[in-house]
Structure formats: C-alpha cells, structure tokens
Design a protein around this motif. Structure first.
Motif, PDB file in Angstrom:
ATOM      1  N   GLU A 242     -24.518  16.185  -8.689  1.00 16.49           N
ATOM      2  CA  GLU A 242     -24.069  17.620  -8.227  1.00 16.49           C
ATOM      3  C   GLU A 242     -25.471  17.965  -7.147  1.00 16.49           C
ATOM      4  O   GLU A 242     -26.415  17.641  -7.455  1.00 16.49           O
ATOM      5  N   SER A 243     -24.997  18.883  -6.310  1.00 16.52           N
ATOM      6  CA  SER A 243     -25.884  19.353  -5.188  1.00 16.52           C
ATOM      7  C   SER A 243     -25.889  20.659  -5.096  1.00 16.52           C
ATOM      8  O   SER A 243     -24.969  21.326  -5.169  1.00 16.52           O
ATOM      9  N   ILE A 244     -27.036  21.563  -5.471  1.00 18.75           N
ATOM     10  CA  ILE A 244     -27.314  22.733  -5.317  1.00 18.75           C
ATOM     11  C   ILE A 244     -27.642  23.410  -4.033  1.00 18.75           C
ATOM     12  O   ILE A 244     -29.016  22.978  -3.783  1.00 18.75           O
ATOM     13  N   PRO A 245     -27.377  24.199  -3.312  1.00 19.90           N
ATOM     14  CA  PRO A 245     -27.857  24.608  -2.092  1.00 19.90           C
ATOM     15  C   PRO A 245     -28.902  25.922  -2.201  1.00 19.90           C
ATOM     16  O   PRO A 245     -28.743  26.702  -3.061  1.00 19.90           O
ATOM     17  N   ILE A 246     -29.984  25.857  -1.483  1.00 16.31           N
ATOM     18  CA  ILE A 246     -30.781  26.986  -1.514  1.00 16.31           C
ATOM     19  C   ILE A 246     -30.813  27.605   0.089  1.00 16.31           C
ATOM     20  O   ILE A 246     -31.034  26.921   0.918  1.00 16.31           O
ATOM     21  N   ARG A 247     -30.848  28.984  -0.029  1.00 18.37           N
ATOM     22  CA  ARG A 247     -30.932  29.665   1.180  1.00 18.37           C
ATOM     23  C   ARG A 247     -31.595  31.032   0.779  1.00 18.37           C
ATOM     24  O   ARG A 247     -31.227  31.920   0.208  1.00 18.37           O
ATOM     25  N   VAL A 248     -32.965  31.289   1.278  1.00 20.37           N
ATOM     26  CA  VAL A 248     -33.883  32.328   0.820  1.00 20.37           C
ATOM     27  C   VAL A 248     -34.042  33.175   2.248  1.00 20.37           C
ATOM     28  O   VAL A 248     -34.806  32.459   3.018  1.00 20.37           O
ATOM     29  N   PHE A 249     -33.679  34.263   2.401  1.00 17.87           N
ATOM     30  CA  PHE A 249     -34.070  35.194   3.597  1.00 17.87           C
ATOM     31  C   PHE A 249     -35.409  35.709   3.519  1.00 17.87           C
ATOM     32  O   PHE A 249     -35.590  36.569   2.430  1.00 17.87           O
ATOM     33  N   LEU A 250     -36.528  35.431   4.182  1.00 18.18           N
ATOM     34  CA  LEU A 250     -37.603  36.122   4.010  1.00 18.18           C
ATOM     35  C   LEU A 250     -37.836  37.603   4.438  1.00 18.18           C
ATOM     36  O   LEU A 250     -38.838  37.941   4.155  1.00 18.18           O
ATOM     37  N   ALA A 251     -37.054  37.969   5.524  1.00 11.43           N
ATOM     38  CA  ALA A 251     -37.092  39.103   6.370  1.00 11.43           C
ATOM     39  C   ALA A 251     -37.069  40.300   5.220  1.00 11.43           C
ATOM     40  O   ALA A 251     -37.987  41.521   5.597  1.00 11.43           O
ATOM     41  N   GLY A 252     -36.540  40.418   4.214  1.00  5.21           N
ATOM     42  CA  GLY A 252     -36.486  41.574   3.427  1.00  5.21           C
ATOM     43  C   GLY A 252     -37.797  41.883   2.421  1.00  5.21           C
ATOM     44  O   GLY A 252     -37.718  42.640   1.612  1.00  5.21           O
ATOM     45  N   TYR A 253     -38.739  40.781   2.693  1.00  6.24           N
ATOM     46  CA  TYR A 253     -39.702  40.883   1.450  1.00  6.24           C
ATOM     47  C   TYR A 253     -41.210  41.345   2.312  1.00  6.24           C
ATOM     48  O   TYR A 253     -41.375  41.117   3.177  1.00  6.24           O
ATOM     49  N   ASP A 254     -41.913  41.839   1.354  1.00  2.00           N
ATOM     50  CA  ASP A 254     -43.393  42.143   1.934  1.00  2.00           C
ATOM     51  C   ASP A 254     -44.431  41.147   1.631  1.00  2.00           C
ATOM     52  O   ASP A 254     -44.990  40.525   0.659  1.00  2.00           O
ATOM     53  N   LEU A 255     -44.239  40.154   3.000  1.00  2.00           N
ATOM     54  CA  LEU A 255     -45.202  39.120   3.126  1.00  2.00           C
ATOM     55  C   LEU A 255     -45.955  39.261   4.255  1.00  2.00           C
ATOM     56  O   LEU A 255     -45.962  39.959   5.152  1.00  2.00           O
ATOM     57  N   THR A 256     -47.244  38.309   3.866  1.00  2.00           N
ATOM     58  CA  THR A 256     -48.216  38.584   5.090  1.00  2.00           C
ATOM     59  C   THR A 256     -48.456  37.114   5.523  1.00  2.00           C
ATOM     60  O   THR A 256     -47.886  36.077   4.852  1.00  2.00           O
ATOM     61  N   PRO A 257     -49.096  36.773   6.747  1.00  2.00           N
ATOM     62  CA  PRO A 257     -49.250  35.330   6.861  1.00  2.00           C
ATOM     63  C   PRO A 257     -49.973  34.700   5.866  1.00  2.00           C
ATOM     64  O   PRO A 257     -50.916  35.443   5.401  1.00  2.00           O
ATOM     65  N   THR A 258     -50.036  33.483   5.730  1.00  2.00           N
ATOM     66  CA  THR A 258     -51.136  32.615   4.866  1.00  2.00           C
ATOM     67  C   THR A 258     -52.428  32.916   5.642  1.00  2.00           C
ATOM     68  O   THR A 258     -52.546  32.789   6.666  1.00  2.00           O
ATOM     69  N   MET A 259     -53.358  33.257   4.790  1.00  2.00           N
ATOM     70  CA  MET A 259     -54.708  33.473   4.929  1.00  2.00           C
ATOM     71  C   MET A 259     -55.567  32.440   4.177  1.00  2.00           C
ATOM     72  O   MET A 259     -55.639  32.427   3.031  1.00  2.00           O
ATOM     73  N   ARG A 260     -56.350  31.732   5.059  1.00  2.00           N
ATOM     74  CA  ARG A 260     -57.263  30.591   4.359  1.00  2.00           C
ATOM     75  C   ARG A 260     -58.840  31.007   4.613  1.00  2.00           C
ATOM     76  O   ARG A 260     -59.244  30.948   5.711  1.00  2.00           O
ATOM     77  N   ASP A 261     -59.344  31.162   3.467  1.00  2.00           N
ATOM     78  CA  ASP A 261     -60.905  31.549   3.524  1.00  2.00           C
ATOM     79  C   ASP A 261     -61.389  32.455   4.798  1.00  2.00           C
ATOM     80  O   ASP A 261     -62.072  32.055   5.704  1.00  2.00           O
ATOM     81  N   ILE A 262     -60.745  33.724   4.497  1.00  2.00           N
ATOM     82  CA  ILE A 262     -60.975  34.838   5.531  1.00  2.00           C
ATOM     83  C   ILE A 262     -62.475  35.140   5.363  1.00  2.00           C
ATOM     84  O   ILE A 262     -62.721  35.965   4.099  1.00  2.00           O
ATOM     85  N   ASN A 263     -63.082  34.901   6.373  1.00  2.50           N
ATOM     86  CA  ASN A 263     -64.606  35.501   6.345  1.00  2.50           C
ATOM     87  C   ASN A 263     -65.300  34.910   5.107  1.00  2.50           C
ATOM     88  O   ASN A 263     -66.364  35.579   4.535  1.00  2.50           O
ATOM     89  N   LYS A 264     -64.853  33.771   4.653  1.00  2.00           N
ATOM     90  CA  LYS A 264     -65.453  33.393   3.388  1.00  2.00           C
ATOM     91  C   LYS A 264     -65.286  34.193   1.839  1.00  2.00           C
ATOM     92  O   LYS A 264     -66.247  34.156   1.166  1.00  2.00           O
ATOM     93  N   LYS A 265     -64.316  35.226   2.008  1.00  2.00           N
ATOM     94  CA  LYS A 265     -64.268  36.134   1.011  1.00  2.00           C
ATOM     95  C   LYS A 265     -63.018  36.028   0.247  1.00  2.00           C
ATOM     96  O   LYS A 265     -63.159  36.319  -1.073  1.00  2.00           O
ATOM     97  N   PHE A 266     -61.914  35.519   0.801  1.00  6.50           N
ATOM     98  CA  PHE A 266     -60.631  35.533  -0.060  1.00  6.50           C
ATOM     99  C   PHE A 266     -59.580  34.570   0.749  1.00  6.50           C
ATOM    100  O   PHE A 266     -59.847  34.424   2.039  1.00  6.50           O
ATOM    101  N   SER A 267     -58.393  34.393  -0.056  1.00  6.14           N
ATOM    102  CA  SER A 267     -57.563  33.697   0.683  1.00  6.14           C
ATOM    103  C   SER A 267     -56.049  34.080   0.099  1.00  6.14           C
ATOM    104  O   SER A 267     -56.337  34.487  -1.104  1.00  6.14           O
ATOM    105  N   VAL A 268     -55.135  33.962   0.942  1.00  3.78           N
ATOM    106  CA  VAL A 268     -53.710  34.295   0.275  1.00  3.78           C
ATOM    107  C   VAL A 268     -52.852  33.131   0.815  1.00  3.78           C
ATOM    108  O   VAL A 268     -52.699  32.862   1.918  1.00  3.78           O
TER     109      VAL A 268
END
Length: 370
Positions: A242-268
């Motif tokens: 059996e095959s199950i399809p996945i389709r998730v729309f991101l536009a409706g959610y409170d998202l930010t860009p991925t943040m890596r080691d921002i000013n050596k203080k935090f990451s998201v």
C-alpha cells in the motif's frame, strides 16, 4: 501627571518616510499575540522625522542632547538583564540646550545591515528598533519603535529528495520519500509512504512539523520543541504494497526560515516527524530535518520555470534498513507511555547546505509575508 516640574513633559513621535505605502508584516509578541510592524530588508535605508511635542506650552525643556539609535538586539529570557546587541548605529539630533517650542529633526541611516530575521520564541527574542532619547539630568525621555525584518534567500541549487527505508526487524518495513529537503515558506511538501512489510496492527499514522529552538551553549543548552502542525495521514491498518500520499501546505502556518547559530546565541530548526501508533497505543517515529527559507515575489517570477533537480539522497541511507525508534515521551502534548524502555534519541538530520541569502539593497523589494 507631573508634580513639581517632574514627569513626562514632552511627547516623542518617530515618523518613517514612505510609511503610507510601506508594507507591513505580522510579528509575534512575547505574550503570544501578533502586531503589525513596518517591514524592512537587509541593506535597506531608514529615514524619517522625529517630532518632539511639548505638553506644556510656554515652558522650556532643558536637555543634555537628543539622539536616535538603530539597534539589533538578542535577548535570552533566562538572562533578561543582559541584551546582546549585534547592530548599533547612533546619530546626534541636537546638542545640549533648551526647547521652547515643538521641534522636528530629520534622520537617515543609509544602507543599514540587518543580517538576521526578527524572531520571538520560547526562550529568546531577536528584535530591531529605533530609539530616540532626550537626555536629561534626572530622567531621560525615551521612545522606541520596533521594526520587522525579513531575510530573503536565493533558490537552492542543490535540493535533493529525501528517501529512506526504515522499520522494525521482521515486523514492519516502510519506505518514505519527500520530494525535496529545502522548502520556502509558501511551499508544499509532497511525499509518499510505501509499506513493504506489515506484521503489526497499526491503528493510524500521522505526520507533524516540529520547530526546535536551541539556546545557550556548552552545559547551558536549552532545547524547546513546538509542534507547529499535525496531520493524520492514515486511519486503519495498511497492507503490504500500500502507498499513502503526503501533501502538506506550509503557507498557513507560523513559520520562520531555518536559523543556524544566530550570533552564537540560538538556532531554530524544523523537522518532519512521522509517527505510527499500533492498537496497543505504542508509538514509533522517525524524524527528518528540513530546511526552510524565504523568497520574494521577484525571485519567484524569474525562476518559476526553473526545473527542480532531483538527485539521489545525500544521507546515504536509501539502501539501508533502519530500525524505527519507539517513542518513550510525547512528541508534543500527548500522554507518555509506561512501557517505554529508552529515551527519544536526538534527530539525525540529513546534511544540507546553507541557503545563500539575497542582498536586498533596493528600496521596497517585494516579498511574501511570513
């Protein structure tokens, strides 16, 4: 109210040039609410006027100088008294003297560097703001105006699909595939789940988007997981093939860009979490990191016909059978299991390249709201 000459004797207003036509963006506040702020980009100039209105006509306002600052600041909630400034620009508006009537001052910060995007999380806040200070002998008069800043990125040159075979030995073998590993904030996640072997009774399957915020360093590292969205993608026990399809729309959610080691203080970072639940309420999961980035309308129009390259997985795990991890603790707010033998292991993200950012030096670069 002012007693014996003390108190707030003037009002300060900061008026930005082009405010009537400038775009705005919603920014989350610490109490979970949202406010709309004027939107700026990296390299964009800030200019306008500072109006000082005397509350008591006929009285003079003595001061030791008037200045305006543009500040970029990171505040860790467990260290409230220590703000970390990564951008600080100051312009003197007036020398020490007296104000006898309402006064306006022009200001201009030319091509200001804004390297990071605004962010309000569980343990950290990154903000940009203008601050006007009327220096006085006893109490300074201060006015602050927060600004929204978005960071734009270019289209990823390498954007391989995610394909992995996982399972439980002699009980369950599945293969999941996502069309890309990097998604912009208005994108759609498309994928499929293939059941190669099913010997346990599965009740349902769900997929969740998880945001992981990491603050601090060394022994003082804090990780906070937040479930942004959760979908039930299958109800009932599947059969082999059996095959199950996945389709998730991101536009409706409170998202930010991925943040890596921002000013050596935090990451998201963001993860797709695939969860199976059997009839005995045992839960099995597999997490996969994805990279989120923000693009502007102009970038989308110029590249809308560009083909999306699909290459073999970079994690080298497509031909290997991996054991499903059993979830001992809830992924979000679900009840924990009594028979869970081990703790949830940390996610094993597939290696990905950082998204190059776009230098937005032109005024009014069109973009999409978060």
């Amino acid at each position: 109210m002012s007693f014996f000459g003390f108190g707030q004797s003037a009002e300060i207003d900061i008026i930005l040039d082009g405010a009537a036509t400038r775009r705005t963006a919603e920014v989350k506040t610490e109490d979970g609410k949202k406010e709309r702020l004027f939107l700026f980009f990296d390299g964009e100039s800030l200019s306008g006027k500072v109006n000082i209105t005397l509350k008591r006509p006929g009285y003079k306002l003595e001061h030791q100088g008037i200045k305006i600052e543009f500040l970029g600041q990171i505040e860790l909630y467990y260290d409230r008294g220590n703000q970390h400034e990564f951008t600080s620009l100051v312009k003197e508006l007036a020398r020490p003297g007296e104000l006898h009537h309402n006064t306006s001052y022009d200001f201009d910060f030319n091509q200001v560097e804004k390297p990071y995007e605004v962010y309000t999380g569980t343990n950290v806040k990154l903000r940009y703001f203008l601050r006007v200070t009327v220096v006085r002998r006893l109490t300074d008069l201060v006015k602050e105006v927060d600004l929204a800043v978005h960071t734009l990125s270019s289209y990823p040159e390498m954007n391989s699909s995610i394909k992995m075979e996982v399972g439980i030995e002699d009980s369950l073998h599945i293969e999941f595939e996502y069309n890309k590993s990097k998604y912009h904030l208005k994108d759609v996640i498309v994928g499929k789940i293939y059941f190669l072997l099913v010997r346990i009774k599965i009740r349902h399957m769900e997929i969740a988007i998880i945001r992981r915020e990491t603050t601090g360093s060394g022994p003082n590292v804090f990780n906070e997981n937040e479930t942004i969205a959760k979908y039930e993608i299958m109800d009932g026990s599947p059969v082999r093939g059996e095959s199950i399809p996945i389709r998730v729309f991101l536009a409706g959610y409170d998202l930010t860009p991925t943040m890596r080691d921002i000013n050596k203080k935090f990451s998201v970072r963001y993860y797709l979490n695939l969860v199976l639940v059997d009839e005995e309420e045992r839960r099995y999961f597999k997490q996969q990191e994805i990279t989120l980035w923000r693009k502007g309308d102009r970038i989308r129009k110029s590249l809308q016909m560009a083909p999306v390259p699909v290459t073999t997985p970079t994690n080298g795990e497509s031909d290997q059978l991996q054991a499903f991890e059993k979830i001992p603790t809830p992924v979000s707010e679900e009840a924990s299991l009594e028979d869970s033998p081990t703790e949830e292991p940390p996610p094993n993200p597939a290696p990905s390249e950082d998204i190059p950012r776009v230098e937005s030096y032109a005024e009014g670069v069109p973009t999409e709201d978060a």
